[in-house]
Design an enzyme around this catalytic site. Structure first.
Site, PDB file in Angstrom:
ATOM      1  N   CYS B  86       0.838  -1.204   0.000  1.00 39.15           N
ATOM      2  CA  CYS B  86       0.000   0.000   0.000  1.00 39.15           C
ATOM      3  C   CYS B  86       0.875   1.256   0.000  1.00 39.15           C
ATOM      4  CB  CYS B  86      -0.969  -0.051   1.182  1.00 39.15           C
ATOM      5  SG  CYS B  86      -2.364   1.078   0.985  1.00 39.15           S
ATOM      6  N   HIS B 196      -3.538  -5.607   1.015  1.00 38.68           N
ATOM      7  CA  HIS B 196      -2.868  -5.829   2.301  1.00 38.68           C
ATOM      8  C   HIS B 196      -2.850  -7.312   2.684  1.00 38.68           C
ATOM      9  CE1 HIS B 196      -2.486  -1.655   3.801  1.00 38.68           C
ATOM     10  NE2 HIS B 196      -3.529  -1.427   3.038  1.00 38.68           N
ATOM     11  N   GLU B 198      -1.090  -8.662   4.925  1.00 38.20           N
ATOM     12  CA  GLU B 198      -0.941  -8.779   6.387  1.00 38.20           C
ATOM     13  C   GLU B 198      -2.287  -8.674   7.095  1.00 38.20           C
ATOM     14  OE1 GLU B 198      -0.654  -6.083   4.754  1.00 38.20           O
ATOM     15  OE2 GLU B 198      -0.942  -4.291   5.980  1.00 38.20           O
TER      16      GLU B 198
END
Lengths: 85, 228
Positions: B86, B196, B198
């Site tokens: 990002c 994302h 994560e």
């Protein structure tokens, strides 16, 4: 000598400007149907010292190329004037 | 495997990245402040999401001049794995470690939603645990994720198989050229992606499809270094 650079940053002509398109449509909705195109950009005023006009120009161009604009998507124009120091 | 997660003023996905690495691999991960000038002790470097320096001027434009970025470039040149997520992707393009730029979303909207990605290339250190053509669910949260590169650069990316993730056809959330969601550099050790991974490491988060990105990294490191 102290200089002021007035720098105008816009997206390159080849890069779509979604903000400009939205503003164009809004102007049309306000009956400004004669508006062809709007491009939204950024305006920066940089006050700095340089020995002469050539050095001042070189510095503005270097700052724009390295940092103030992203040459992948943006282009710029500027005006330079000496200001009282 | 030692992972550094770079922390800029305004980073906000840094702890998520640390915890994702810790929960999905046998490696360690820690935060590293942006004034650090040496990253040679780390095997993997994550440039996390967020709004470094408030996105002032352009997203990533100021972070790219942080002291740590010279070290990131040095380790990238050495072949270490460097991943920008990002805002991290924006920082890596501004730094010239990846080609192209991220523009404002075509819709002008900040998009925070689950995205569907097609894994285009499994021959990278980041995607070897996926199947080619597999559709995975990874969330996005960005206002400026609209990837742009000129035609010649996109052709080059295609030719070198540098496009790693694309948004599923008809499901492009930001208007990016070629539906591009993530790319690698020519050497395939530097990855940038807007979604994302994560945030997709457990079913409780809505998807666990990001787990294999981290296990891919770990497997790559283990193959090169043994099981230390």
């Amino acid at each position: 000598m102290t200089w002021q650079a007035l720098i105008y940053v816009t997206l390159k002509g080849s890069v779509l400007d979604p903000q400009g398109t939205a503003v164009t449509k809004a102007l049309h909705a306000m009956q400004y149907t004669n508006v062809h195109d709007v491009r939204v950009g950024k305006y920066l005023e940089v006050v700095f010292d340089a020995d002469n006009e050539q050095a001042a120009n070189e510095q503005v161009q270097a700052m724009c190329a390295k940092f103030l604009t992203n040459p992948v998507i943006e282009t710029y124009t500027y005006r330079l004037a000496e200001v009282a120091s | 495997m030692k992972t550094a997660v770079i922390q800029f003023p305004g980073s906000n996905c840094d702890m998520d990245a640390v915890k994702a690495v810790q929960s999905t691999t046998a490696g360690t991960a820690e935060l590293v402040w942006h004034t650090t000038k040496d990253l040679s002790a780390y095997d993997v470097i994550v440039v996390p999401g967020g709004f470094s320096y408030g996105d002032y001027l352009r997203a990533g434009a100021i972070a790219r001049f942080s002291p740590v970025m010279d070290a990131v470039a040095t380790e990238a040149l050495r072949g270490k794995l460097v991943m920008g997520i990002c805002n991290g992707f924006q920082v890596l393009t501004e730094a010239g470690l990846l080609p192209g730029a991220l523009r404002q979303n075509e819709s002008l909207q900040f998009r925070c939603e689950m995205a569907q990605l097609v894994v285009e290339n499994t021959d990278t250190p980041y995607t070897r645990s996926y199947h080619e053509g597999e559709v995975i669910r990874i969330p996005i949260a960005h206002g400026e994720g609209n990837y742009y590169a000129d035609d010649a650069t996109v052709q080059e990316l295609e030719k070198n198989e540098q496009i790693v993730f694309r948004y599923r056809k008809e499901h492009n959330p930001n208007g990016s050229v070629g539906d591009i969601a993530g790319i690698v550099n020519k050497n395939k050790n530097v990855l940038g992606m807007m979604p994302h991974p994560e945030r997709a490491v457990h079913e409780l988060l809505g998807s666990a499809d990001g787990v294999r990105l981290f296990t891919s990294i770990f497997t790559t490191w283990r193959d090169a270094h043994g099981t230390r």
